[in-house]
Write a protein that holds these residues in place. Structure first.
Motif, PDB file in Angstrom:
ATOM      1  N   LEU A   1       9.329 -13.457  -6.974  1.00  0.00           N
ATOM      2  CA  LEU A   1       7.913 -13.829  -6.936  1.00  0.00           C
ATOM      3  C   LEU A   1       7.359 -13.708  -5.518  1.00  0.00           C
ATOM      4  CD1 LEU A   1       5.584 -14.955  -8.708  1.00  0.00           C
ATOM      5  CD2 LEU A   1       6.259 -17.232  -7.927  1.00  0.00           C
ATOM      6  N   SER A   2       8.121 -14.176  -4.536  1.00  0.00           N
ATOM      7  CA  SER A   2       7.635 -14.106  -3.157  1.00  0.00           C
ATOM      8  C   SER A   2       7.581 -12.669  -2.647  1.00  0.00           C
ATOM      9  CB  SER A   2       8.500 -14.967  -2.233  1.00  0.00           C
ATOM     10  OG  SER A   2       9.839 -14.529  -2.218  1.00  0.00           O
ATOM     11  N   SER A   3       8.504 -11.821  -3.117  1.00  0.00           N
ATOM     12  CA  SER A   3       8.454 -10.415  -2.692  1.00  0.00           C
ATOM     13  C   SER A   3       7.218  -9.725  -3.264  1.00  0.00           C
ATOM     14  CB  SER A   3       9.724  -9.678  -3.117  1.00  0.00           C
ATOM     15  OG  SER A   3       9.766  -9.477  -4.512  1.00  0.00           O
ATOM     16  N   VAL A   4       6.833 -10.104  -4.488  1.00  0.00           N
ATOM     17  CA  VAL A   4       5.593  -9.570  -5.069  1.00  0.00           C
ATOM     18  C   VAL A   4       4.395 -10.019  -4.245  1.00  0.00           C
ATOM     19  CG1 VAL A   4       4.067  -9.641  -7.082  1.00  0.00           C
ATOM     20  CG2 VAL A   4       6.534  -9.397  -7.405  1.00  0.00           C
TER      21      VAL A   4
ATOM     22  N   TYR B   1      -0.301  -4.540   0.678  1.00  0.00           N
ATOM     23  CA  TYR B   1      -1.067  -3.455   0.056  1.00  0.00           C
ATOM     24  C   TYR B   1      -2.564  -3.648   0.281  1.00  0.00           C
ATOM     25  CZ  TYR B   1      -3.545  -0.914  -3.600  1.00  0.00           C
ATOM     26  OH  TYR B   1      -4.441  -0.130  -4.272  1.00  0.00           O
ATOM     27  N   GLU B   2      -3.046  -4.867   0.077  1.00  0.00           N
ATOM     28  CA  GLU B   2      -4.480  -5.098   0.216  1.00  0.00           C
ATOM     29  C   GLU B   2      -4.902  -5.115   1.686  1.00  0.00           C
ATOM     30  OE1 GLU B   2      -5.619  -7.281  -3.951  1.00  0.00           O
ATOM     31  OE2 GLU B   2      -5.365  -8.567  -2.200  1.00  0.00           O
ATOM     32  N   PHE B   3      -4.033  -5.584   2.577  1.00  0.00           N
ATOM     33  CA  PHE B   3      -4.338  -5.503   4.008  1.00  0.00           C
ATOM     34  C   PHE B   3      -4.475  -4.037   4.419  1.00  0.00           C
ATOM     35  CE2 PHE B   3      -3.209  -4.957   8.439  1.00  0.00           C
ATOM     36  CZ  PHE B   3      -3.982  -5.910   9.071  1.00  0.00           C
ATOM     37  N   LYS B   4      -3.574  -3.200   3.941  1.00  0.00           N
ATOM     38  CA  LYS B   4      -3.642  -1.768   4.254  1.00  0.00           C
ATOM     39  C   LYS B   4      -4.954  -1.176   3.746  1.00  0.00           C
ATOM     40  CE  LYS B   4      -1.329   2.665   3.451  1.00  0.00           C
ATOM     41  NZ  LYS B   4      -0.107   3.342   2.990  1.00  0.00           N
ATOM     42  N   THR B   5      -5.329  -1.515   2.542  1.00  0.00           N
ATOM     43  CA  THR B   5      -6.576  -1.015   1.966  1.00  0.00           C
ATOM     44  C   THR B   5      -7.777  -1.420   2.827  1.00  0.00           C
ATOM     45  OG1 THR B   5      -5.636  -1.160  -0.262  1.00  0.00           O
ATOM     46  CG2 THR B   5      -8.037  -1.018  -0.095  1.00  0.00           C
ATOM     47  N   ASN B   6      -7.753  -2.648   3.323  1.00  0.00           N
ATOM     48  CA  ASN B   6      -8.884  -3.173   4.092  1.00  0.00           C
ATOM     49  C   ASN B   6      -8.939  -2.660   5.526  1.00  0.00           C
ATOM     50  OD1 ASN B   6      -9.891  -4.838   2.010  1.00  0.00           O
ATOM     51  ND2 ASN B   6      -8.396  -6.427   2.487  1.00  0.00           N
ATOM     52  N   HIS B   7      -7.779  -2.506   6.172  1.00  0.00           N
ATOM     53  CA  HIS B   7      -7.784  -2.353   7.624  1.00  0.00           C
ATOM     54  C   HIS B   7      -6.964  -1.183   8.167  1.00  0.00           C
ATOM     55  CE1 HIS B   7      -9.868  -6.134   7.612  1.00  0.00           C
ATOM     56  NE2 HIS B   7      -8.841  -6.783   7.107  1.00  0.00           N
ATOM     57  N   GLU B   8      -6.462  -0.318   7.321  1.00  0.00           N
ATOM     58  CA  GLU B   8      -5.652   0.805   7.798  1.00  0.00           C
ATOM     59  C   GLU B   8      -6.416   1.680   8.789  1.00  0.00           C
ATOM     60  OE1 GLU B   8      -2.947   4.488   6.038  1.00  0.00           O
ATOM     61  OE2 GLU B   8      -4.492   3.577   4.772  1.00  0.00           O
ATOM     62  N   GLU B   9      -7.656   1.998   8.483  1.00  0.00           N
ATOM     63  CA  GLU B   9      -8.437   2.885   9.344  1.00  0.00           C
ATOM     64  C   GLU B   9      -8.609   2.273  10.736  1.00  0.00           C
ATOM     65  OE1 GLU B   9     -12.846   5.085   9.507  1.00  0.00           O
ATOM     66  OE2 GLU B   9     -12.234   3.948   7.720  1.00  0.00           O
ATOM     67  N   TRP B  10      -8.927   0.978  10.791  1.00  0.00           N
ATOM     68  CA  TRP B  10      -9.120   0.330  12.091  1.00  0.00           C
ATOM     69  C   TRP B  10      -7.806   0.309  12.889  1.00  0.00           C
ATOM     70  CZ3 TRP B  10      -7.008  -4.110  14.312  1.00  0.00           C
ATOM     71  CH2 TRP B  10      -7.594  -4.512  15.521  1.00  0.00           C
ATOM     72  N   VAL B  11      -6.709  -0.024  12.238  1.00  0.00           N
ATOM     73  CA  VAL B  11      -5.411  -0.096  12.931  1.00  0.00           C
ATOM     74  C   VAL B  11      -5.040   1.264  13.510  1.00  0.00           C
ATOM     75  CG1 VAL B  11      -2.928  -0.440  12.625  1.00  0.00           C
ATOM     76  CG2 VAL B  11      -4.548  -2.055  11.593  1.00  0.00           C
TER      77      VAL B  11
ATOM     78  N   ASN C   1       3.084   1.911  -8.294  1.00  0.00           N
ATOM     79  CA  ASN C   1       3.015   0.988  -9.431  1.00  0.00           C
ATOM     80  C   ASN C   1       2.414  -0.364  -9.021  1.00  0.00           C
ATOM     81  OD1 ASN C   1       3.273   0.222 -12.085  1.00  0.00           O
ATOM     82  ND2 ASN C   1       5.441  -0.290 -11.953  1.00  0.00           N
ATOM     83  N   VAL C   2       1.271  -0.285  -8.343  1.00  0.00           N
ATOM     84  CA  VAL C   2       0.616  -1.504  -7.854  1.00  0.00           C
ATOM     85  C   VAL C   2       0.189  -2.405  -9.012  1.00  0.00           C
ATOM     86  CG1 VAL C   2      -1.417  -2.344  -6.622  1.00  0.00           C
ATOM     87  CG2 VAL C   2      -0.128  -0.415  -5.711  1.00  0.00           C
TER      88      VAL C   2
ATOM     89  N   VAL D   1       1.687  -3.514 -11.477  1.00  0.00           N
ATOM     90  CA  VAL D   1       2.654  -4.551 -11.848  1.00  0.00           C
ATOM     91  C   VAL D   1       2.538  -5.760 -10.932  1.00  0.00           C
ATOM     92  CG1 VAL D   1       4.614  -3.784 -10.434  1.00  0.00           C
ATOM     93  CG2 VAL D   1       5.031  -4.922 -12.616  1.00  0.00           C
ATOM     94  N   LEU D   2       2.092  -5.570  -9.681  1.00  0.00           N
ATOM     95  CA  LEU D   2       1.884  -6.701  -8.780  1.00  0.00           C
ATOM     96  C   LEU D   2       0.808  -7.632  -9.340  1.00  0.00           C
ATOM     97  CD1 LEU D   2       1.805  -4.860  -5.309  1.00  0.00           C
ATOM     98  CD2 LEU D   2       3.788  -5.890  -6.445  1.00  0.00           C
ATOM     99  N   TYR D   3      -0.276  -7.046  -9.805  1.00  0.00           N
ATOM    100  CA  TYR D   3      -1.358  -7.847 -10.367  1.00  0.00           C
ATOM    101  C   TYR D   3      -0.951  -8.462 -11.716  1.00  0.00           C
ATOM    102  CZ  TYR D   3      -4.218  -5.671  -6.761  1.00  0.00           C
ATOM    103  OH  TYR D   3      -4.723  -5.260  -5.547  1.00  0.00           O
ATOM    104  N   LYS D   4      -0.109  -7.746 -12.460  1.00  0.00           N
ATOM    105  CA  LYS D   4       0.354  -8.273 -13.748  1.00  0.00           C
ATOM    106  C   LYS D   4       1.200  -9.524 -13.557  1.00  0.00           C
ATOM    107  CE  LYS D   4       2.495  -6.844 -18.097  1.00  0.00           C
ATOM    108  NZ  LYS D   4       3.211  -5.756 -18.812  1.00  0.00           N
TER     109      LYS D   4
END
Length: 493
Positions: free
Chosen positions: A320-323, A330-340, A365-366, A368-371
């Motif tokens: 659970l914690s690894s998920v 994944y969501e941090f990358k989506t939000n801030h990859e360009e700036w980094v 297979n993102v 499954v994380l939300y599932k």
């Protein structure tokens, strides 16, 4: 200094001149070193005056009220501070990092939560230090310094909302705002010995907040006084002041207390005795929560960490914690990859490692994380129904010493995430309540309820607090009891 050099040149053959020159130079160097030390001590003294909690100070006074307001405002007379992740009109939102601050303009709007607090009579006195980009859980910041934990100054304050927690614990403000993604309210509340509340996901508006991981981000708050915690909650959650009182059913996660390094005499026993004195509480129940998760969150099997040996259910919580960490990254990358990638910010070693791992990982297979999150929310609702409160340790380890995380950060992080993932992945609400000290460090317990049960949980905390603190006092004077089941050895983790 130039006179000394000229003297040496003119009398190079005279040994006495060399001795005098040497003493002079040594004196100059000693004076310079003394001056540097004094400046450094002065800087430390200045920092310690506010325990290093504040990044910048300002006064935002409550909004003007009608000449004859209908009633006293719920937060009238209270002061608060905010984490450097909330927008304040006219100020740069720094996200805990100088390069972020340098590459962003002052905000032209105010975070909605800030507006709500000012409208209800509270006064904001400044922004607080945080872990860079809200990615840490220690509270240490390479650039702005680490806020000093008022309860145990040699140990970390916890993060990422470290400055906000310290400002409350040191009594500079009545309450403070932070954010909680994977534990950023709960850890510092526990380590600093104060109350902390993580609301249900999306129960409080995040407009005017820099996003880190939207599926996990929540806006939480700290307080010393449970009535203040309660009043702030009513304002931010916009709940009805009065609801029919329901009976409460406490469910103890025995396996998670088995993970904790604090004896159950200081946690489980205190809570059990406290509710004996109160009306409206059913007899407590006990559960191996990790095994419950393994049986009721089937998508975790996709992560291959469910072993046949489910003693204490460790494998299910690891999965659970690894998920949770994967979803955060994944969501941090989506939000801030360009700036980094464009800015290449200077980051502390631990934060740099996590940011680069998030940016460079290819997520497959993102869905499954939300599932897993959907199943976890349903599982907690099924267990607690309308009257249940899950009782768990807030965090299973005491606050580590300052500058020691490089020695065991992975183990500490993994053990912390095991218990923190419950509320984060279910979207439920969680209240952290201090229960005195153990071995010189603050101890806390957490009460978790299902998504949307925020008022129910805040009411319960307010109702239980006096009895809890009475039992803490009794337990602190009592002789140690044998811990029948013992604590888990770290090697079993």
């Amino acid at each position: 200094m130039s006179k000394t050099i000229n003297l040496i040149k003119a009398n190079a053959s005279n040994p006495k001149v060399w001795i005098v020159a040497g003493i002079t130079v040594a004196g100059i160097l000693l004076l310079a070193d003394t001056t540097r030390r004094r400046r450094r001590r002065k800087a430390i003294i200045i920092q310690r005056q506010d325990f290093g909690a504040f990044l910048e100070r300002f006064d935002l006074i409550p909004f003007p009220q009608p000449p004859t307001p209908p009633a006293k405002l719920p937060l009238q007379g209270l002061t608060f501070a905010i984490k450097d992740i909330f927008d304040v009109k006219g100020y740069v939102t720094g996200f805990g990092n100088p390069d972020w601050r340098r590459t962003h303009e002052p905000s032209d709007k105010m975070a909605l939560v800030l507006t709500a607090l000012l409208q209800n009579g509270a006064k904001c006195v400044g922004k607080t230090v945080m872990d860079e980009l809200a990615f840490g859980i220690t509270g240490e910041n390479k650039h702005y310094g680490t806020p000093i934990n008022p309860k145990v100054q040699s140990n970390i304050p916890g993060g990422s909302s470290s400055g906000s927690a310290v400002a409350v614990a040191a009594e500079f403000v009545d309450f403070a705002l932070g954010t909680d993604t994977i534990g950023c309210i709960r850890i510092p509340a526990s380590f600093c010995g104060i109350l902390g509340f993580r609301p249900s996901h999306r129960a409080v508006s995040t407009i005017g907040l820099i996003p880190h991981s939207q599926s996990l981000d929540t806006i939480g708050w700290f307080a010393r006084d449970p009535s203040v915690l309660h009043r702030v909650g009513h304002v931010l959650l916009k709940v009805k002041a009065v609801e029919p009182k329901r009976e409460r059913r406490l469910v103890f996660a025995d396996d998670l207390f088995q993970l904790s390094k604090v004896t159950k005499q200081k946690t489980v026993y205190v809570v059990s005795k406290a509710i004996e004195k109160l009306s409206g509480y059913q007899p407590p129940q006990h559960i191996n929560f990790s095994q419950y998760v393994a049986s009721n969150v089937p998508s975790l099997k996709a992560f291959g960490q469910n072993s046949t040996n489910l003693q204490y259910g460790i494998s299910a919580l690891k999965a659970l914690s690894s998920v949770m960490v994967s979803l955060q990254s994944y969501e941090f990358k989506t939000n801030h990859e360009e700036w980094v990638k464009n800015v290449k910010p200077r980051l502390g070693p631990e934060i740099s490692h996590r940011v680069l791992a998030a940016i460079n990982t290819k997520y497959e297979n993102v869905k499954v994380l939300y599932k897993v999150g959907t199943e976890m929310r349903a599982a907690l609702q099924s267990l607690l129904k309308d009257d249940g409160i899950l009782v768990i340790p807030t965090i299973v380890d005491p606050p580590p010493k300052l500058n020691s995380m490089k020695d065991y950060s992975t183990e500490f992080h993994d053990r912390a995430c095991a218990v923190l993932s419950i509320a984060s992945m279910s979207g439920g609400c969680q209240a952290c309540v201090p229960l005195g000290n153990d071995a010189g460090c603050p101890v806390s317990v957490s009460f978790v309820s299902y998504h949307g049960a925020d008022k129910f949980l805040l009411d319960a905390v307010l109702d239980m607090n006096a009895s809890l603190q009475d039992q803490v006092s009794i337990a602190s004077k009592a002789a140690p009891l044998p811990d029948v089941n013992g604590n888990m050895d770290a090697s079993q983790w």
